[in-house]
Design an enzyme around this catalytic site. Structure first.
Site, PDB file in Angstrom:
ATOM      1  N   LYS A 115     -13.188 -11.943  -3.775  1.00 41.95           N
ATOM      2  CA  LYS A 115     -13.320 -12.265  -5.198  1.00 41.95           C
ATOM      3  C   LYS A 115     -14.371 -11.406  -5.863  1.00 41.95           C
ATOM      4  O   LYS A 115     -14.235 -11.040  -7.023  1.00 41.95           O
ATOM      5  CB  LYS A 115     -13.655 -13.750  -5.394  1.00 41.95           C
ATOM      6  CG  LYS A 115     -12.516 -14.666  -5.012  1.00 41.95           C
ATOM      7  CD  LYS A 115     -12.044 -15.537  -6.171  1.00 41.95           C
ATOM      8  CE  LYS A 115     -10.705 -16.175  -5.851  1.00 41.95           C
ATOM      9  NZ  LYS A 115     -10.667 -17.613  -6.051  1.00 41.95           N
ATOM     10  N   LYS A 197       1.747 -11.129  -8.080  1.00 41.47           N
ATOM     11  CA  LYS A 197       1.440 -12.534  -7.858  1.00 41.47           C
ATOM     12  C   LYS A 197       1.307 -13.262  -9.208  1.00 41.47           C
ATOM     13  O   LYS A 197       0.685 -12.731 -10.133  1.00 41.47           O
ATOM     14  CB  LYS A 197       0.106 -12.603  -7.100  1.00 41.47           C
ATOM     15  CG  LYS A 197      -0.339 -14.000  -6.709  1.00 41.47           C
ATOM     16  CD  LYS A 197      -1.685 -13.889  -5.985  1.00 41.47           C
ATOM     17  CE  LYS A 197      -2.531 -15.103  -6.095  1.00 41.47           C
ATOM     18  NZ  LYS A 197      -2.285 -16.265  -5.400  1.00 41.47           N
ATOM     19  N   LYS A 200      -2.632 -16.408 -14.138  1.00 46.07           N
ATOM     20  CA  LYS A 200      -2.993 -16.468 -15.553  1.00 46.07           C
ATOM     21  C   LYS A 200      -3.587 -15.137 -16.000  1.00 46.07           C
ATOM     22  O   LYS A 200      -3.301 -14.642 -17.087  1.00 46.07           O
ATOM     23  CB  LYS A 200      -4.006 -17.598 -15.758  1.00 46.07           C
ATOM     24  CG  LYS A 200      -4.281 -17.920 -17.199  1.00 46.07           C
ATOM     25  CD  LYS A 200      -5.305 -19.037 -17.326  1.00 46.07           C
ATOM     26  CE  LYS A 200      -6.696 -18.514 -17.147  1.00 46.07           C
ATOM     27  NZ  LYS A 200      -7.632 -18.643 -18.206  1.00 46.07           N
TER      28      LYS A 200
END
Ligand code: TRP
Ligand code: SF4
Length: 335
Positions: A115, A197, A200
């Site tokens: 991340k 993928k 949002k």
């Protein structure tokens, strides 16, 4: 009833939920409601790791998530739905656990590294982000959950939770906490409109709250088999981004027919999409109807989270007391 195993899981409120969230997690949660004693919560403190510059958004997103949950069929009569930040014990246990977790355990966590490189629009170098799995551990073990339904990406977090539980119980010589097991569900591979993928942040998602018209528009722009440039070119459903949606929403005979007629170029992508849209909108309609009912009464949504949070709070309070007793810190100082 009394000997039902306990399930707990949470979701970060980072926006309205899309089909990827539903088929990846929520659908599974809904199917567990009868067999287990379930606790599901909105991880709003976790959302601060990325939304700390804009915490007001978390409030709206939390409401959106609750509406999505209820519309899709999480039933407050069967499970406890709550909000993390309503239960200060999560923060208190997080602090205690952070004293016994070596930093290298956190640094080697793969999602931490991933991340940090993936998310570039926010500074992710915070101490809280490093400790994300400790807060997650507190979330789980306060409820002595036996199973935690999560996606495979969360498996390393669960492994860490088990290590933390063992460390705590060993240090203080009491089996206060239960080692949770990950319950990894099989997830159909559903990509977003552009073939990446569904997410949002890629702006390629179909939301649970999308109207029939929105679904139609989105399916129309969905990428299909990239090799199939002209109507007469045969296609390959197995590499087509659309076909996995047929596998979910279309009856078996239609799936077989679409697959074979695609391969012989007897059907074109436009017709194939029209078929899918019909089945998808049919499939999504009952939840959209239920959503109307849910959003017509926002007070009720708040009430459900209120009641759930009260119930969860009782459990969390009791477990934290046991933990502090094991540490001989239950009565504060001086005592
Ligand atoms: N980390 C989880 C996710 O991103 C959300 C989460 C927070 C969670 N606390 C949890 C999941 C406890 C399961 C149990 O999806
Ligand atoms: Fe995909 Fe359907 Fe087009 Fe075949 S006909 S490539 S399955 S959209």
């Amino acid at each position: 009833m009394a000997n039902k195993k306990r399930i707990l899981s949470g979701m970060q409120p980072s926006g309205p939920l899309h089909l990827g969230n539903y088929f990846g997690a929520l659908k599974n949660w809904i199917s567990l409601q009868d067999e287990y004693e379930c606790f599901f919560f909105i991880a709003d403190w976790h959302a601060l790791t990325t939304l700390y510059e804009d915490p007001r958004k978390i409030k709206q997103f939390s409401y959106d998530v609750a509406v999505d949950w209820l519309s899709m069929g999480l039933d407050p009569e069967k499970c406890t739905l709550f909000v993390q930040s309503r239960i200060p014990e999560h923060a208190e246990l997080h602090l205690i656990l952070s004293m016994i977790v070596p930093v290298p355990w956190l640094e080697r966590n793969p999602t931490y590294k991933e991340k940090q490189t993936e998310i570039t629009n926010v500074d992710m170098s915070s101490y809280g982000f490093l400790g994300y799995p400790i807060l997650q551990t507190a979330d789980i073990i306060l409820y002595k959950a036996d199973f935690v339904p999560v996606g495979i990406d969360q498996a390393p977090h669960l492994e860490l939770s088990r290590e933390i539980v063992r460390r705590f119980n060993n240090l203080y010589n009491k089996r206060v906490f239960v080692e949770p097991d990950a319950k990894i569900s099989e997830v159909p591979k559903l990509n977003g409109l552009d073939g990446r993928k569904m997410s949002k942040s890629y702006n390629n998602a179909i939301y649970l709250s999308d109207s029939e018209e929105e679904v139609r528009k989105k399916v129309q722009i969905m990428v299909t088999d990239p090799q199939r440039k002209r109507r007469n070119d045969p296609g390959e459903p197995d590499v087509c981004n659309l076909f996995p949606f047929h596998k979910i929403y279309s009856p078996a005979e239609m799936q077989a027919e679409v697959a074979s007629t695609c391969r012989t170029a007897a059907i074109g992508c436009t017709d194939c999409k029209a078929k899918l849209v019909r089945n998808m909108t049919d499939g999504m309609r009952p939840a959209l109807e239920k959503r109307k009912e849910i959003v017509s009464n926002p007070k009720r949504v708040m009430e459900i989270l209120d009641e759930g949070s009260k119930k969860a709070h009782k459990v969390a309070r009791e477990t934290l007391r046991e933990a502090k007793e094991a540490m001989q810190m239950a009565d504060g100082f001086p005592s």
